[in-house]
Scaffold this motif. Structure first.
Motif, PDB file in Angstrom:
ATOM      1  N   VAL A 191      16.981  12.682 -58.762  1.00 57.59           N
ATOM      2  CA  VAL A 191      17.923  13.768 -59.047  1.00 57.59           C
ATOM      3  C   VAL A 191      17.576  14.949 -58.156  1.00 57.59           C
ATOM      4  N   GLU A 192      18.588  15.589 -57.593  1.00 55.42           N
ATOM      5  CA  GLU A 192      18.386  16.775 -56.771  1.00 55.42           C
ATOM      6  C   GLU A 192      19.104  17.962 -57.390  1.00 55.42           C
ATOM      7  N   LEU A 193      18.582  19.135 -57.116  1.00 54.72           N
ATOM      8  CA  LEU A 193      19.188  20.352 -57.654  1.00 54.72           C
ATOM      9  C   LEU A 193      20.638  20.495 -57.206  1.00 54.72           C
ATOM     10  N   MET A 194      20.938  20.051 -55.995  1.00 59.09           N
ATOM     11  CA  MET A 194      22.295  20.166 -55.476  1.00 59.09           C
ATOM     12  C   MET A 194      23.282  19.300 -56.267  1.00 59.09           C
ATOM     13  N   ASP A 195      22.802  18.210 -56.885  1.00 58.67           N
ATOM     14  CA  ASP A 195      23.668  17.384 -57.741  1.00 58.67           C
ATOM     15  C   ASP A 195      24.267  18.240 -58.851  1.00 58.67           C
ATOM     16  N   ILE A 196      23.419  19.090 -59.413  1.00 55.56           N
ATOM     17  CA  ILE A 196      23.836  19.928 -60.541  1.00 55.56           C
ATOM     18  C   ILE A 196      24.664  21.118 -60.066  1.00 55.56           C
ATOM     19  N   LEU A 197      24.178  21.779 -59.015  1.00 56.36           N
ATOM     20  CA  LEU A 197      24.874  22.970 -58.521  1.00 56.36           C
ATOM     21  C   LEU A 197      26.283  22.652 -58.037  1.00 56.36           C
ATOM     22  N   SER A 198      26.467  21.507 -57.418  1.00 60.08           N
ATOM     23  CA  SER A 198      27.798  21.151 -56.916  1.00 60.08           C
ATOM     24  C   SER A 198      28.789  20.964 -58.060  1.00 60.08           C
ATOM     25  N   LEU A 199      28.310  20.386 -59.174  1.00 55.77           N
ATOM     26  CA  LEU A 199      29.174  20.232 -60.346  1.00 55.77           C
ATOM     27  C   LEU A 199      29.578  21.598 -60.897  1.00 55.77           C
TER      28      LEU A 199
END
Length: 325
Positions: free
Chosen positions: A298-306
């Motif tokens: 899991v990457e932080l960008m996965d969450i931020l993009s959502l």
């Protein structure tokens, strides 16, 4: 409006916290609940909370006594709301239950009292649809725990009038919280709408066996977050998360109905903090999280993009201003 008395309906964690915050601002408040056991538990919750604040030096013993003296308890709805200026509903996220409560309240409340719902997801207009005067119902969404969390969403329903909306907005400021205006009545409002895809995302991680809750939460904390997503869902309540996803699947997108993992947890009574076990076991209100290495899947960008995608949708739809979002 000169606010002299507020009634909070529902003696759970949220109702108790909301009442404490209002009393701390110098306003008399009554907590109403049909169950005497719930009222007893609510009183203990408030006393314990005030005691912790005294021990931490945030308030004095005298302050604690004064706040406690401004909180009353009642199992009689008519007695609790008949002379209240503002009535706040804080019961579980079940539309029929909320509608019934407001139908009963409308029969005994003052005609000029302002009604507020602490719903976290349900459209205000849906809750107000059976009211004779839906214009006086406003969304007033506190975050858990209300004593600590500063943000409060003030939501305008399709029929909410400006006077009621501004009354609640000003009350939020008076009790020391930070209000944001939700100008369009949409499921999830701002904060929960932005985080809604995350709830589905983290469900699918488990459902497809990508990684474990403790690995993902360890990763989240390594990114300076105070809680990982699974610990947070445990804290809020798995049942609350499921109710939200079910509602979103009906109002926003059928994709939210793809999550089945959380439903299995409900059947096993693993609701998180409230039952002592969810993703983790809980002791003394703290999650016992097994030590493990941070997730590398899991990457932080996965969450931020959502989050960014949902925020842009809200701005485009006129739900709130970019500044508030």
């Amino acid at each position: 409006m000169d606010i002299r008395k507020v009634t909070v309906i529902g003696a759970g964690i949220m109702g108790s916290g909301i009442a404490q915050v209002i009393a701390a601002a110098g306003i008399n408040v009554v907590i109403e609940d049909a169950y005497s056991e719930a009222l007893d538990k609510s009183e203990k919750t408030i006393v314990d909370s005030l005691s912790r604040l005294v021990k931490s030096g945030k308030i004095s013993a005298s302050d604690s006594e004064n706040i406690r003296s401004r909180v009353g308890f009642s199992s009689d709805l008519g007695e609790a709301v008949s002379d209240s200026d503002i009535i706040i509903e804080a019961v579980p996220e079940i539309p029929d239950l909320k509608r019934k409560i407001f139908a009963d309240v409308e029969k005994v409340a003052k005609p000029d009292s302002v009604l507020a719902t602490n719903t976290s997801n349900i459209r205000i207009s849906e809750i107000a649809k059976d009211l004779k005067n839906p214009e006086r119902l406003v969304g007033m969404h506190f975050f858990n725990p209300p004593v600590i969390m500063k943000l409060v969403e003030v939501i305008k329903g399709e029929h909410t009038n400006d006077e009621a909306f501004e009354t609640i907005y000003n009350l939020v400021k008076k009790i020391g919280k930070t209000p944001i205006k939700v100008l369009k009545d949409t499921a999830g409002f701002v904060v929960n709408r932005i985080s809604a895809p995350e709830s589905l995302f983290f469900c699918m991680l488990l459902q497809t066996g990508v990684d474990s809750p403790e690995a993902v939460d360890t990763f989240a904390k390594s990114q300076a977050l105070p809680m990982g997503p699974y610990e947070l869902m445990d804290y809020v309540g798995i049942d609350t998360v499921v109710h939200s996803l079910e509602y979103y699947s009906k109002t926003l997108s059928g994709d939210y109905g793809k999550c089945t993992y959380y439903g299995k947890m409900i059947k096993e009574n693993k609701l998180g903090l409230k039952t002592g076990e969810g993703f983790y076991k809980w002791e003394n209100k703290k999650a016992i999280i097994p030590k493990t290495e941070p997730s590398e899947k899991v990457e932080l960008m996965d969450i931020l993009s959502l989050e960014v995608n949902e925020a842009v949708k809200l701005i485009e739809d006129g739900v709130a201003t970019p500044e508030d979002i």
